[in-house]
Design a protein around this motif. Structure first.
Motif, PDB file in Angstrom:
ATOM      1  N   PHE A   1       0.829  -1.209   0.000  1.00 30.89           N
ATOM      2  CA  PHE A   1       0.000   0.000   0.000  1.00 30.89           C
ATOM      3  C   PHE A   1       0.865   1.262   0.000  1.00 30.89           C
ATOM      4  O   PHE A   1       0.633   2.191  -0.785  1.00 30.89           O
ATOM      5  CB  PHE A   1      -0.919  -0.010   1.221  1.00 30.89           C
ATOM      6  CG  PHE A   1      -1.670   1.284   1.436  1.00 30.89           C
ATOM      7  CD1 PHE A   1      -2.835   1.549   0.727  1.00 30.89           C
ATOM      8  CD2 PHE A   1      -1.196   2.243   2.324  1.00 30.89           C
ATOM      9  CE1 PHE A   1      -3.514   2.745   0.910  1.00 30.89           C
ATOM     10  CE2 PHE A   1      -1.871   3.430   2.513  1.00 30.89           C
ATOM     11  CZ  PHE A   1      -3.030   3.689   1.809  1.00 30.89           C
ATOM     12  N   LEU A   2       1.883   1.297   0.866  1.00 34.96           N
ATOM     13  CA  LEU A   2       2.733   2.489   0.976  1.00 34.96           C
ATOM     14  C   LEU A   2       3.558   2.708  -0.293  1.00 34.96           C
ATOM     15  O   LEU A   2       3.732   3.839  -0.742  1.00 34.96           O
ATOM     16  CB  LEU A   2       3.653   2.361   2.191  1.00 34.96           C
ATOM     17  CG  LEU A   2       2.959   2.434   3.560  1.00 34.96           C
ATOM     18  CD1 LEU A   2       3.968   2.216   4.682  1.00 34.96           C
ATOM     19  CD2 LEU A   2       2.246   3.774   3.729  1.00 34.96           C
ATOM     20  N   PHE A   3       4.066   1.628  -0.886  1.00 38.15           N
ATOM     21  CA  PHE A   3       4.840   1.766  -2.120  1.00 38.15           C
ATOM     22  C   PHE A   3       3.963   2.268  -3.258  1.00 38.15           C
ATOM     23  O   PHE A   3       4.381   3.131  -4.051  1.00 38.15           O
ATOM     24  CB  PHE A   3       5.493   0.437  -2.495  1.00 38.15           C
ATOM     25  CG  PHE A   3       6.857   0.241  -1.916  1.00 38.15           C
ATOM     26  CD1 PHE A   3       7.927   1.010  -2.337  1.00 38.15           C
ATOM     27  CD2 PHE A   3       7.066  -0.708  -0.927  1.00 38.15           C
ATOM     28  CE1 PHE A   3       9.197   0.835  -1.802  1.00 38.15           C
ATOM     29  CE2 PHE A   3       8.323  -0.892  -0.373  1.00 38.15           C
ATOM     30  CZ  PHE A   3       9.399  -0.116  -0.802  1.00 38.15           C
ATOM     31  N   TYR A   4       2.751   1.732  -3.374  1.00 39.08           N
ATOM     32  CA  TYR A   4       1.825   2.236  -4.392  1.00 39.08           C
ATOM     33  C   TYR A   4       1.518   3.714  -4.161  1.00 39.08           C
ATOM     34  O   TYR A   4       1.501   4.512  -5.104  1.00 39.08           O
ATOM     35  CB  TYR A   4       0.514   1.441  -4.360  1.00 39.08           C
ATOM     36  CG  TYR A   4       0.480   0.237  -5.255  1.00 39.08           C
ATOM     37  CD1 TYR A   4       0.844   0.317  -6.600  1.00 39.08           C
ATOM     38  CD2 TYR A   4       0.035  -1.002  -4.770  1.00 39.08           C
ATOM     39  CE1 TYR A   4       0.790  -0.799  -7.427  1.00 39.08           C
ATOM     40  CE2 TYR A   4      -0.029  -2.116  -5.590  1.00 39.08           C
ATOM     41  CZ  TYR A   4       0.354  -2.009  -6.916  1.00 39.08           C
ATOM     42  OH  TYR A   4       0.299  -3.110  -7.740  1.00 39.08           O
TER      43      TYR A   4
ATOM     44  N   MET B   1      -2.787   4.892  -7.420  1.00 37.16           N
ATOM     45  CA  MET B   1      -3.682   5.210  -6.308  1.00 37.16           C
ATOM     46  C   MET B   1      -4.813   4.182  -6.187  1.00 37.16           C
ATOM     47  O   MET B   1      -5.184   3.764  -5.083  1.00 37.16           O
ATOM     48  CB  MET B   1      -4.256   6.614  -6.485  1.00 37.16           C
ATOM     49  CG  MET B   1      -3.225   7.717  -6.347  1.00 37.16           C
ATOM     50  SD  MET B   1      -2.403   7.665  -4.721  1.00 37.16           S
ATOM     51  CE  MET B   1      -1.391   9.140  -4.810  1.00 37.16           C
ATOM     52  N   VAL B   2      -5.359   3.775  -7.334  1.00 40.35           N
ATOM     53  CA  VAL B   2      -6.410   2.747  -7.312  1.00 40.35           C
ATOM     54  C   VAL B   2      -5.831   1.420  -6.831  1.00 40.35           C
ATOM     55  O   VAL B   2      -6.450   0.701  -6.032  1.00 40.35           O
ATOM     56  CB  VAL B   2      -7.026   2.589  -8.717  1.00 40.35           C
ATOM     57  CG1 VAL B   2      -7.988   1.402  -8.751  1.00 40.35           C
ATOM     58  CG2 VAL B   2      -7.749   3.864  -9.126  1.00 40.35           C
ATOM     59  N   ALA B   3      -4.625   1.087  -7.299  1.00 38.64           N
ATOM     60  CA  ALA B   3      -3.986  -0.166  -6.890  1.00 38.64           C
ATOM     61  C   ALA B   3      -3.670  -0.174  -5.400  1.00 38.64           C
ATOM     62  O   ALA B   3      -3.702  -1.233  -4.764  1.00 38.64           O
ATOM     63  CB  ALA B   3      -2.713  -0.392  -7.704  1.00 38.64           C
ATOM     64  N   ALA B   4      -3.359   1.007  -4.828  1.00 41.83           N
ATOM     65  CA  ALA B   4      -3.081   1.088  -3.392  1.00 41.83           C
ATOM     66  C   ALA B   4      -4.290   0.646  -2.573  1.00 41.83           C
ATOM     67  O   ALA B   4      -4.150   0.025  -1.519  1.00 41.83           O
ATOM     68  CB  ALA B   4      -2.677   2.517  -3.015  1.00 41.83           C
ATOM     69  N   ILE B   5      -5.471   0.961  -3.066  1.00 44.17           N
ATOM     70  CA  ILE B   5      -6.700   0.524  -2.388  1.00 44.17           C
ATOM     71  C   ILE B   5      -6.982  -0.942  -2.692  1.00 44.17           C
ATOM     72  O   ILE B   5      -7.324  -1.726  -1.799  1.00 44.17           O
ATOM     73  CB  ILE B   5      -7.889   1.401  -2.828  1.00 44.17           C
ATOM     74  CG1 ILE B   5      -7.636   2.874  -2.462  1.00 44.17           C
ATOM     75  CG2 ILE B   5      -9.189   0.906  -2.201  1.00 44.17           C
ATOM     76  CD1 ILE B   5      -8.670   3.827  -2.999  1.00 44.17           C
ATOM     77  N   ALA B   6      -6.793  -1.320  -3.971  1.00 45.58           N
ATOM     78  CA  ALA B   6      -7.114  -2.688  -4.391  1.00 45.58           C
ATOM     79  C   ALA B   6      -6.249  -3.723  -3.682  1.00 45.58           C
ATOM     80  O   ALA B   6      -6.704  -4.844  -3.423  1.00 45.58           O
ATOM     81  CB  ALA B   6      -6.963  -2.816  -5.905  1.00 45.58           C
ATOM     82  N   VAL B   7      -4.991  -3.377  -3.382  1.00 48.46           N
ATOM     83  CA  VAL B   7      -4.098  -4.356  -2.760  1.00 48.46           C
ATOM     84  C   VAL B   7      -4.574  -4.740  -1.360  1.00 48.46           C
ATOM     85  O   VAL B   7      -4.231  -5.818  -0.845  1.00 48.46           O
ATOM     86  CB  VAL B   7      -2.654  -3.797  -2.717  1.00 48.46           C
ATOM     87  CG1 VAL B   7      -2.503  -2.731  -1.638  1.00 48.46           C
ATOM     88  CG2 VAL B   7      -1.641  -4.918  -2.496  1.00 48.46           C
ATOM     89  N   LEU B   8      -5.378  -3.899  -0.733  1.00 44.34           N
ATOM     90  CA  LEU B   8      -5.885  -4.181   0.616  1.00 44.34           C
ATOM     91  C   LEU B   8      -7.192  -4.975   0.602  1.00 44.34           C
ATOM     92  O   LEU B   8      -7.626  -5.467   1.649  1.00 44.34           O
ATOM     93  CB  LEU B   8      -6.112  -2.867   1.375  1.00 44.34           C
ATOM     94  CG  LEU B   8      -4.882  -1.976   1.604  1.00 44.34           C
ATOM     95  CD1 LEU B   8      -5.313  -0.688   2.291  1.00 44.34           C
ATOM     96  CD2 LEU B   8      -3.821  -2.701   2.410  1.00 44.34           C
ATOM     97  N   LEU B   9      -7.822  -5.095  -0.563  1.00 45.92           N
ATOM     98  CA  LEU B   9      -9.139  -5.735  -0.618  1.00 45.92           C
ATOM     99  C   LEU B   9      -9.147  -7.199  -0.184  1.00 45.92           C
ATOM    100  O   LEU B   9     -10.107  -7.638   0.467  1.00 45.92           O
ATOM    101  CB  LEU B   9      -9.724  -5.589  -2.031  1.00 45.92           C
ATOM    102  CG  LEU B   9     -10.138  -4.166  -2.423  1.00 45.92           C
ATOM    103  CD1 LEU B   9     -10.723  -4.156  -3.827  1.00 45.92           C
ATOM    104  CD2 LEU B   9     -11.146  -3.596  -1.422  1.00 45.92           C
TER     105      LEU B   9
END
Length: 283
Positions: free
Chosen positions: A11-14, A113-121
């Protein structure tokens, strides 16, 4: 399930990649049409290109650990959305190796930014139960092709939205340098239809492999469901768009509307149905 630290790191890297590209490519980049700027300069440096690979690798590891559990596949709505976003970002990253597609790398900021959220799903929306019949080769092929088709149509939808913004901003007194760095609209339109053609072929293979899988498991070629219905409707929308393009020269806003309509129906076919079943109905 991967460690919470891996989720946080990805998340932080994204977020870092998105912030960096936002600061360097998007913020304070409005210029007038008469301003002199080197709009042909490469839009992404080599070190920047491989910087994006760090969160992509972490994201891929998270998906591998979340999906492949024992001998089955855990593929709930969280893993499904995360996988599609990851493949979309990966395809965009890979396109940076081609000089004619370098300008499109400016979209890394919103995608990151979208991937940062998606990685937590997968952590927020864990799968309720493993998928059945995942040992069958037909199912594995069907799932892989379906994910690739979804990812390409996601890129097509983003591309169509970008074309809409670019067309609108062409008539504006000031334009972001990001938009000025993009290829001409006609070139982007050709790229859009290449993406749609590839996605359409993969979607056709998805439906075909789904028929084979259904025949092997249920003894009938097609099982009626909302997913099946919306999938075939989406296929029909994209087929009509490609036919209209070939015979009637559909382009511009007409092509964009059909693209976004087909993509929306495709989302309802799989992601929408899984969301209703798993999140709303808890099934």
């Amino acid at each position: 399930m991967p460690s919470i630290l891996i989720y946080i790191s990805a998340f932080l890297f994204y977020a870092l990649v998105g912030w960096y590209f936002w600061r360097s490519r998007w913020k304070n980049q409005s210029i007038s049409p008469n301003a002199k700027a080197d709009i042909n300069a490469p839009s992404i440096a080599t070190w920047e290109h491989f910087l994006i690979l760090v969160p992509l690798t972490l994201h891929g590891f998270i998906l591998y650990q979340s999906i492949f559990i024992n001998d089955g596949l855990s593929f709930g709505v969280g893993n499904a959305i995360s996988s599609i976003v990851w493949l979309t970002a990966l395809i965009y990253w890979f396109s940076g190796f081609f000089s004619r597609l370098l300008e499109l790398q400016n979209l890394i900021a919103p995608i990151a930014m979208v991937a940062a959220i998606a990685v937590l799903l997968p952590l927020i929306l864990p799968s309720l139960r493993p998928l059945a019949n995942t040992e069958l080769p037909a199912f594995k092929a069907h799932l892989l092709i379906a994910l690739l088709a979804y990812s390409l149509f996601t890129i097509a939808a983003l591309h169509a939205i970008l074309m809409t913004i670019l067309e609108y901003r062409l008539h504006h007194p000031a334009m972001s340098r990001i938009l000025m760095n993009l290829p001409p609209l006609l070139v982007m339109e050709k790229m859009l239809f290449r993406i749609i053609w590839t996605g359409f072929i993969l979607l056709t293979l998805t439906l075909f492999s789904g028929v084979i899988f259904s025949q092997e498991v249920f003894g009938q070629s097609v099982t009626f469901s909302h997913k099946t219905l919306f999938s075939f409707i989406s296929w029909g929308v994209f087929a009509a768009l490609l036919i209209g393009r070939h015979f009637y020269g559909w382009r511009g806003r007409t092509a964009i509307r059909w693209t976004l309509t087909g993509f929306t129906i495709l989302l309802l076919a799989y992601i929408g149905s899984k969301f209703v079943l798993e999140i709303i109905l808890q099934r």
